[in-house]
Each structure stands twice: as C-alpha cells, then as structure tokens.
Design a protein around this motif. Structure first.
Motif, mmCIF file in Angstrom:
data_model
loop_
_atom_site.group_PDB
_atom_site.id
_atom_site.type_symbol
_atom_site.label_atom_id
_atom_site.label_comp_id
_atom_site.label_asym_id
_atom_site.label_seq_id
_atom_site.Cartn_x
_atom_site.Cartn_y
_atom_site.Cartn_z
ATOM 1 N N CYS A 37 -52.857 -43.874 -11.755
ATOM 2 C CA CYS A 37 -52.234 -42.571 -11.987
ATOM 3 C C CYS A 37 -53.173 -41.705 -12.822
ATOM 4 O O CYS A 37 -54.030 -42.211 -13.541
ATOM 5 N N GLY A 38 -52.974 -40.398 -12.712
ATOM 6 C CA GLY A 38 -53.794 -39.459 -13.462
ATOM 7 C C GLY A 38 -53.787 -38.116 -12.771
ATOM 8 O O GLY A 38 -53.329 -37.997 -11.636
ATOM 9 N N GLY A 39 -54.307 -37.121 -13.436
ATOM 10 C CA GLY A 39 -54.333 -35.788 -12.871
ATOM 11 C C GLY A 39 -55.376 -35.631 -11.780
ATOM 12 O O GLY A 39 -56.136 -36.570 -11.470
ATOM 13 N N ASN A 40 -55.418 -34.455 -11.169
ATOM 14 C CA ASN A 40 -56.445 -34.169 -10.169
ATOM 15 C C ASN A 40 -57.829 -34.307 -10.802
ATOM 16 O O ASN A 40 -58.060 -33.852 -11.925
ATOM 17 N N ARG A 206 -58.453 -40.830 -16.710
ATOM 18 C CA ARG A 206 -58.758 -39.453 -17.095
ATOM 19 C C ARG A 206 -60.270 -39.322 -17.184
ATOM 20 O O ARG A 206 -60.929 -40.102 -17.876
ATOM 21 N N ASP A 207 -60.822 -38.366 -16.434
ATOM 22 C CA ASP A 207 -62.268 -38.124 -16.426
ATOM 23 C C ASP A 207 -63.063 -39.393 -16.140
ATOM 24 O O ASP A 207 -64.108 -39.653 -16.741
ATOM 25 N N GLU A 234 -48.050 -37.232 -22.746
ATOM 26 C CA GLU A 234 -48.811 -37.460 -23.972
ATOM 27 C C GLU A 234 -50.299 -37.662 -23.695
ATOM 28 O O GLU A 234 -51.157 -37.189 -24.449
ATOM 29 N N LEU A 235 -50.602 -38.356 -22.601
ATOM 30 C CA LEU A 235 -52.009 -38.632 -22.287
ATOM 31 C C LEU A 235 -52.746 -37.392 -21.790
ATOM 32 O O LEU A 235 -53.935 -37.221 -22.051
ATOM 33 N N PHE A 236 -52.024 -36.535 -21.068
ATOM 34 C CA PHE A 236 -52.697 -35.411 -20.412
ATOM 35 C C PHE A 236 -52.277 -34.055 -20.968
ATOM 36 O O PHE A 236 -52.643 -33.013 -20.432
ATOM 37 N N GLY A 237 -51.479 -34.056 -22.052
ATOM 38 C CA GLY A 237 -51.143 -32.809 -22.714
ATOM 39 C C GLY A 237 -50.286 -31.894 -21.881
ATOM 40 O O GLY A 237 -50.435 -30.667 -21.939
ATOM 41 N N SER A 242 -43.379 -32.382 -13.329
ATOM 42 C CA SER A 242 -44.049 -33.486 -12.659
ATOM 43 C C SER A 242 -45.523 -33.208 -12.541
ATOM 44 O O SER A 242 -45.919 -32.074 -12.331
ATOM 45 N N PRO A 243 -46.373 -34.239 -12.643
ATOM 46 C CA PRO A 243 -47.796 -34.044 -12.431
ATOM 47 C C PRO A 243 -48.077 -33.720 -10.992
ATOM 48 O O PRO A 243 -47.465 -34.276 -10.102
ATOM 49 N N LYS A 244 -49.003 -32.834 -10.745
ATOM 50 C CA LYS A 244 -49.375 -32.469 -9.377
ATOM 51 C C LYS A 244 -50.859 -32.711 -9.173
ATOM 52 O O LYS A 244 -51.621 -32.726 -10.107
#
Length: 244
Positions: A37-40, A206-207, A234-237, A242-244
């Motif tokens: 899991c994680g952001g784009n 992340r990164d 918390e991890l991605f501020g 929902s995360p996209k």
C-alpha cells in the motif's frame, strides 16, 4: 533459505537518474498474503514488475525460491503467476482462446483453462472478443490466467480495479482459498478495505522505501478501530478520505 519464498535484498531501481526503489529489503514467506500500500509513485508497481522479471533492479538481488531471474530465467518464471494492472488483449480472441494460448505456454491442457475460466464466471462468454469486455471482466480473465498453473507465488497489481461488489467478494474468497492451499500472494492496492480483507501482512511504501510493515492484528492494535485508514493518514499526512 528457510521459510522465505521471496527475498528483495538491497534492491534499488532508478529510471533516468530518478530513484523509484531505494535500497529496499523485503521478505515474503511461503503461504503468506502480503499487500503493498502507498500513494501514487510509492514504487508498488515497479516492485511487482521487478519481481515478475519485467523490469530488472539497478542494484540488489531478487530471489524466488532461491532462484534469480538472471541465473535461471525459466525456473524463476515457473514459480510466478502475474496479473498486471492493465493488459492489451489480442483483437478478436475470445476468453477461452486467450486462456488456451496461456495454457499452452504453461504446458497445461484445455481442461485446466476451462476450469480457471469457470472459477471467475466467464465460461459462457461465447464468441465475444476479450478486447471488448468491460474492465471488470478483463480483470477476471487476467486473474484466471495468473492462477491457472497454480504457481507458488501470484503477483497482482491493483487486481480489484473495475470489479463490481459481487465479484469483489468472490475475488476475496478465491484469493483466500489459494492462500489456504499454500500459494503465496503479493499484491498492490489503493483499496484499504481489500488489503485488510485479503492480507496477512501490510507493507506501506513511500518514495521507494518500506515505512511500515506489520500484520493486520498489529496495525489494529497500534492504530485502533480505524486501522489501515488511520495508518495511511499518519504515514502520508492525509486528513480524511480514501487514498487515490
């Protein structure tokens, strides 16, 4: 090698000088379901494509059951079923014709190709070409080909994109069944509820780095009833949503 089926050791990947995966270490055990899991841009798809042998690390080593892609490509690939995030199907081929093509590559017979299609509810699609299927139907074909040979590890990149609620539930059931039968599952997802439903363990990227790695019980204990959503915020501020 112990109980570890997959090992990423100091894996680094850069494209034209831009670092996407940064000295990453990760181990996945036999019979484990792991969600990335994680952001784009976190590096999820790049990591899965390197494991599948489509991309190669700039530095570091990836092993599957003790084999590396460079040293023994055929044996390495034999262990893997791969479901990409998107796939361009050959024009005109039906679902069965598509599955029979992949079955021949895997040394499988027509019966297993038909069985895999039946598992995803596409055994009666007639002469309609797969290229004209909806996104969800195409996802089901790709899942069927990934599990058809019963490989030790199934790699899936955003596997539930386009699935309706019924097939989302069926997909969860099929994946949990595969894990119960000893297969290892490594998948990426933006859908945190799917990660919680499917995974024994969640890895946040992340990164190009692992910033959190724990089982679902540990995450609930640490982050409370909100679990994954609170962890993500918390991890991605990110505050809410929902995360996209």
């Amino acid at each position: 090698m112990g109980d570890q089926l997959v090992r990423f050791e100091a894996v680094h990947k850069a494209f034209k000088g831009k670092v996407v995966i940064d000295q990453l270490d990760l181990k996945v055990a036999h019979g484990e379901a792991v969600a990335l899991c994680g952001g784009n841009g976190a590096g999820k798809s790049t990591l899965l494509r390197m494991l599948a042998g489509i991309l190669h690390p700039t530095k570091g080593v990836i092993t599957v059951n003790g084999q590396t892609y460079r040293d023994n490509r055929r044996e390495y690939a034999r262990h893997i079923g791969y479901m990409p995030d998107d796939y361009r199907f050959s024009p005109g081929l039906t679902a069965l014709e598509t599955m029979l093509f992949w079955a021949r590559l895997r040394g499988l017979g027509q019966a297993r190709a038909r069985e895999a299609l039946s598992m995803v509810g596409l055994s009666d699609t007639g002469s309609k070409p797969v290229a004209s299927f909806s996104k969800g139907m195409r996802q089901r074909v790709m899942f069927a080909q990934a599990i058809m040979a019963r490989p030790p590890i199934v790699i899936m990149d955003e596997p539930t994109n386009g699935l309706d609620p019924y097939w989302m539930d069926t997909f969860v059931m099929l994946v949990r069944q595969a894990v119960a039968e000893g297969q290892t599952i490594l998948f990426s997802t933006h859908q945190l509820e799917i990660a919680e439903a499917l995974a024994d363990r969640i890895v946040f990227l992340r990164d190009g780095n692992v910033v959190l790695d724990g089982n679902t019980g540990e995450l609930r204990q640490t982050y409370g009833a909100e679990g994954m959503r609170r962890a993500f915020r918390e991890l991605f501020g990110i505050n809410g949503g929902s995360p996209k």
